[in-house]
Design a protein around this motif. Structure first.
Motif, PDB file in Angstrom:
ATOM      1  N   THR A 157      -4.270  -8.513  14.202  1.00  0.00           N
ATOM      2  CA  THR A 157      -3.460  -8.726  13.003  1.00  0.00           C
ATOM      3  C   THR A 157      -2.082  -8.107  13.114  1.00  0.00           C
ATOM      4  O   THR A 157      -1.091  -8.681  12.661  1.00  0.00           O
ATOM      5  CB  THR A 157      -4.174  -8.149  11.767  1.00  0.00           C
ATOM      6  OG1 THR A 157      -5.470  -8.741  11.653  1.00  0.00           O
ATOM      7  CG2 THR A 157      -3.384  -8.440  10.494  1.00  0.00           C
ATOM      8  N   LEU A 158      -1.974  -6.920  13.729  1.00  0.00           N
ATOM      9  CA  LEU A 158      -0.725  -6.178  13.705  1.00  0.00           C
ATOM     10  C   LEU A 158      -0.348  -5.660  15.087  1.00  0.00           C
ATOM     11  O   LEU A 158      -1.189  -5.109  15.813  1.00  0.00           O
ATOM     12  CB  LEU A 158      -0.831  -4.995  12.742  1.00  0.00           C
ATOM     13  CG  LEU A 158       0.389  -4.073  12.653  1.00  0.00           C
ATOM     14  CD1 LEU A 158       1.598  -4.822  12.085  1.00  0.00           C
ATOM     15  CD2 LEU A 158       0.068  -2.852  11.807  1.00  0.00           C
TER      16      LEU A 158
ATOM     17  N   GLY B 242      -0.873   8.370  14.468  1.00  0.00           N
ATOM     18  CA  GLY B 242      -1.607   9.058  13.411  1.00  0.00           C
ATOM     19  C   GLY B 242      -1.712   8.279  12.115  1.00  0.00           C
ATOM     20  O   GLY B 242      -2.104   8.839  11.085  1.00  0.00           O
ATOM     21  N   GLN B 243      -1.394   6.990  12.127  1.00  0.00           N
ATOM     22  CA  GLN B 243      -1.461   6.177  10.911  1.00  0.00           C
ATOM     23  C   GLN B 243      -2.899   6.026  10.403  1.00  0.00           C
ATOM     24  O   GLN B 243      -3.846   5.944  11.184  1.00  0.00           O
ATOM     25  CB  GLN B 243      -0.870   4.793  11.171  1.00  0.00           C
ATOM     26  CG  GLN B 243       0.633   4.775  11.366  1.00  0.00           C
ATOM     27  CD  GLN B 243       1.374   5.006  10.059  1.00  0.00           C
ATOM     28  OE1 GLN B 243       1.217   4.269   9.088  1.00  0.00           O
ATOM     29  NE2 GLN B 243       2.208   6.038  10.046  1.00  0.00           N
TER      30      GLN B 243
ATOM     31  N   LEU C  10       1.739   1.947   7.391  1.00  0.00           N
ATOM     32  CA  LEU C  10       1.183   0.661   7.815  1.00  0.00           C
ATOM     33  C   LEU C  10       0.061   0.199   6.892  1.00  0.00           C
ATOM     34  O   LEU C  10      -0.054  -0.997   6.595  1.00  0.00           O
ATOM     35  CB  LEU C  10       0.683   0.749   9.254  1.00  0.00           C
ATOM     36  CG  LEU C  10       1.746   1.056  10.317  1.00  0.00           C
ATOM     37  CD1 LEU C  10       1.107   1.145  11.693  1.00  0.00           C
ATOM     38  CD2 LEU C  10       2.851  -0.009  10.309  1.00  0.00           C
ATOM     39  N   GLU C  11      -0.747   1.124   6.423  1.00  0.00           N
ATOM     40  CA  GLU C  11      -1.828   0.766   5.507  1.00  0.00           C
ATOM     41  C   GLU C  11      -1.276   0.109   4.248  1.00  0.00           C
ATOM     42  O   GLU C  11      -1.785  -0.932   3.792  1.00  0.00           O
ATOM     43  CB  GLU C  11      -2.618   2.021   5.142  1.00  0.00           C
ATOM     44  CG  GLU C  11      -3.763   1.758   4.175  1.00  0.00           C
ATOM     45  CD  GLU C  11      -4.503   3.023   3.788  1.00  0.00           C
ATOM     46  OE1 GLU C  11      -5.338   2.953   2.864  1.00  0.00           O
ATOM     47  OE2 GLU C  11      -4.247   4.086   4.396  1.00  0.00           O
TER      48      GLU C  11
ATOM     49  N   TYR D 161      -0.108  -4.800   1.073  1.00  0.00           N
ATOM     50  CA  TYR D 161       0.822  -5.638   0.307  1.00  0.00           C
ATOM     51  C   TYR D 161       0.867  -7.051   0.885  1.00  0.00           C
ATOM     52  O   TYR D 161       0.833  -8.044   0.139  1.00  0.00           O
ATOM     53  CB  TYR D 161       2.209  -5.008   0.333  1.00  0.00           C
ATOM     54  CG  TYR D 161       3.240  -5.760  -0.478  1.00  0.00           C
ATOM     55  CD1 TYR D 161       3.590  -5.335  -1.754  1.00  0.00           C
ATOM     56  CD2 TYR D 161       3.875  -6.895   0.024  1.00  0.00           C
ATOM     57  CE1 TYR D 161       4.533  -6.024  -2.507  1.00  0.00           C
ATOM     58  CE2 TYR D 161       4.815  -7.594  -0.722  1.00  0.00           C
ATOM     59  CZ  TYR D 161       5.142  -7.150  -1.984  1.00  0.00           C
ATOM     60  OH  TYR D 161       6.075  -7.843  -2.721  1.00  0.00           O
ATOM     61  N   LEU D 162       0.944  -7.144   2.197  1.00  0.00           N
ATOM     62  CA  LEU D 162       1.053  -8.458   2.827  1.00  0.00           C
ATOM     63  C   LEU D 162      -0.232  -9.268   2.669  1.00  0.00           C
ATOM     64  O   LEU D 162      -0.188 -10.494   2.572  1.00  0.00           O
ATOM     65  CB  LEU D 162       1.421  -8.289   4.308  1.00  0.00           C
ATOM     66  CG  LEU D 162       2.852  -7.795   4.546  1.00  0.00           C
ATOM     67  CD1 LEU D 162       3.037  -7.325   5.980  1.00  0.00           C
ATOM     68  CD2 LEU D 162       3.873  -8.877   4.193  1.00  0.00           C
ATOM     69  N   ARG D 163      -1.369  -8.604   2.629  1.00  0.00           N
ATOM     70  CA  ARG D 163      -2.621  -9.319   2.350  1.00  0.00           C
ATOM     71  C   ARG D 163      -2.603  -9.899   0.936  1.00  0.00           C
ATOM     72  O   ARG D 163      -3.109 -10.995   0.700  1.00  0.00           O
ATOM     73  CB  ARG D 163      -3.819  -8.373   2.514  1.00  0.00           C
ATOM     74  CG  ARG D 163      -4.244  -8.133   3.956  1.00  0.00           C
ATOM     75  CD  ARG D 163      -5.625  -7.510   4.021  1.00  0.00           C
ATOM     76  NE  ARG D 163      -5.668  -6.217   3.330  1.00  0.00           N
ATOM     77  CZ  ARG D 163      -5.409  -5.051   3.895  1.00  0.00           C
ATOM     78  NH1 ARG D 163      -5.071  -5.010   5.174  1.00  0.00           N
ATOM     79  NH2 ARG D 163      -5.486  -3.940   3.208  1.00  0.00           N
TER      80      ARG D 163
END
Length: 302
Positions: free
Chosen positions: A2-3, A25-26, A96-97, A102-104
């Protein structure tokens, strides 16, 4: 996949480790991490080769410039979405989370940025809330101002391909890319600060201001031509017209550049704890660019 997170690196020490660690570390961990060492000569290469995270894919090669490197990173990405990151900045752990969530929820959005704070030395200075509506973001970009903070963006890879990627090297390439994406589909921002942008010595220099002004003006001229349904100007004819601009136009550009310079100085002096100097520089920026200064004051984060 996905990313994909992308990182162009050119002489980024000593800040590179903090940038890389802020990605590794995300809280959102399902990504590939593509890094291109664009001919670094300051120890960045040795550091990158020492990394052992299985998500990392590293390419080391000669210097080709940022635009070429970004296109190569996008082209080699496997993710549906591609996240930008600069090698001397730092992400908040939830960046990123929150962007992927948001994009989902907004699958039509093709580019999503975030708010930023500024880093100078070891100090962080509050930034500003970005605009969130597509039309307002595009209008700000047309004013040659950061409607989207480019390093914070996550972009649909199909949209990058749809607009032809970054078209020309050097100053203005990011503005041109963002404006073409605005014409391709909806763009947005998360107002929350999820990215820390580093101000360095280059932030205090006028050396590249003429090239930056010309590149940004070309990007806007192309966008205006598309808006009118006309062919975009070619680079050579635009440069010729740029060289013939009036004394009044040149003077206005110099004042605007001075305003930006004074504004960044105000941030840096604030980070140094020099409140009076910061206020004086901000006042000078307001004299040079009153409308911009007013908008920044009214959108400053609480």
């Amino acid at each position: 996949m996905t990313l994909t997170v992308t990182l162009p690196v050119y002489n980024a020490m000593p800040y590179l480790p903090a940038a890389v660690e802020s990605i590794l570390g995300q809280t959102y961990s399902d990504f590939e991490f593509l890094i291109i060492d664009d001919g670094a000569s300051d120890g960045s290469t040795d550091y990158l080769r020492s990394l052992r995270d299985p998500r990392i894919k590293l390419l080391v090669r000669e210097n080709r410039g940022l635009g070429t490197t970004l296109n190569e990173l996008f082209g080699n990405s496997r993710g549906e979405y591609v996240a930008r990151m600069d090698a001397d900045d730092v992400c908040e752990p939830h960046r990123l989370e929150k962007q992927m969530a948001y994009l989902r929820d907004h699958p039509d959005v093709i580019m999503l940025g975030t708010g930023i704070d500024f880093i100078f030395g070891n100090r962080i200075v509050s930034g500003f809330r970005p605009l969130t509506e597509h039309a307002a973001i595009r209008q700000k970009l047309l004013q040659k101002r950061p409607g989207v903070n480019h390093p914070t963006t996550v972009v649909k890879r199909s949209a990058w391909a749809g607009v032809g990627g970054y078209r020309f090297p050097g100053a203005g390439e990011d503005l041109d890319f963002c404006l073409r994406l605005c014409d391709f589909g909806p763009v947005g921002n998360i107002p929350e600060v999820l990215y820390h942008y580093r101000l360095g010595k280059g932030s205090l220099s006028f050396k590249s201001s003429a090239e930056t002004n010309r590149g940004s003006a070309f990007a806007v001229a192309c966008a205006r031509s598309r808006e009118r349904g006309q062919p975009e100007p070619d680079v050579e004819s635009f440069r010729a017209a740029w060289a013939r601009r009036t004394v009044a136009t040149r003077a206005g550009e110099m004042v605007a550049t001075a305003g930006q310079h004074l504004y960044r100085l105000s941030i840096i002096r604030h980070a140094e704890g020099r409140s009076l100097a910061s206020s004086l520089y901000l006042a000078g920026a307001a004299i040079c660019r009153p409308r911009v200064a007013l908008s920044r004051l009214t959108t400053r984060r609480a």
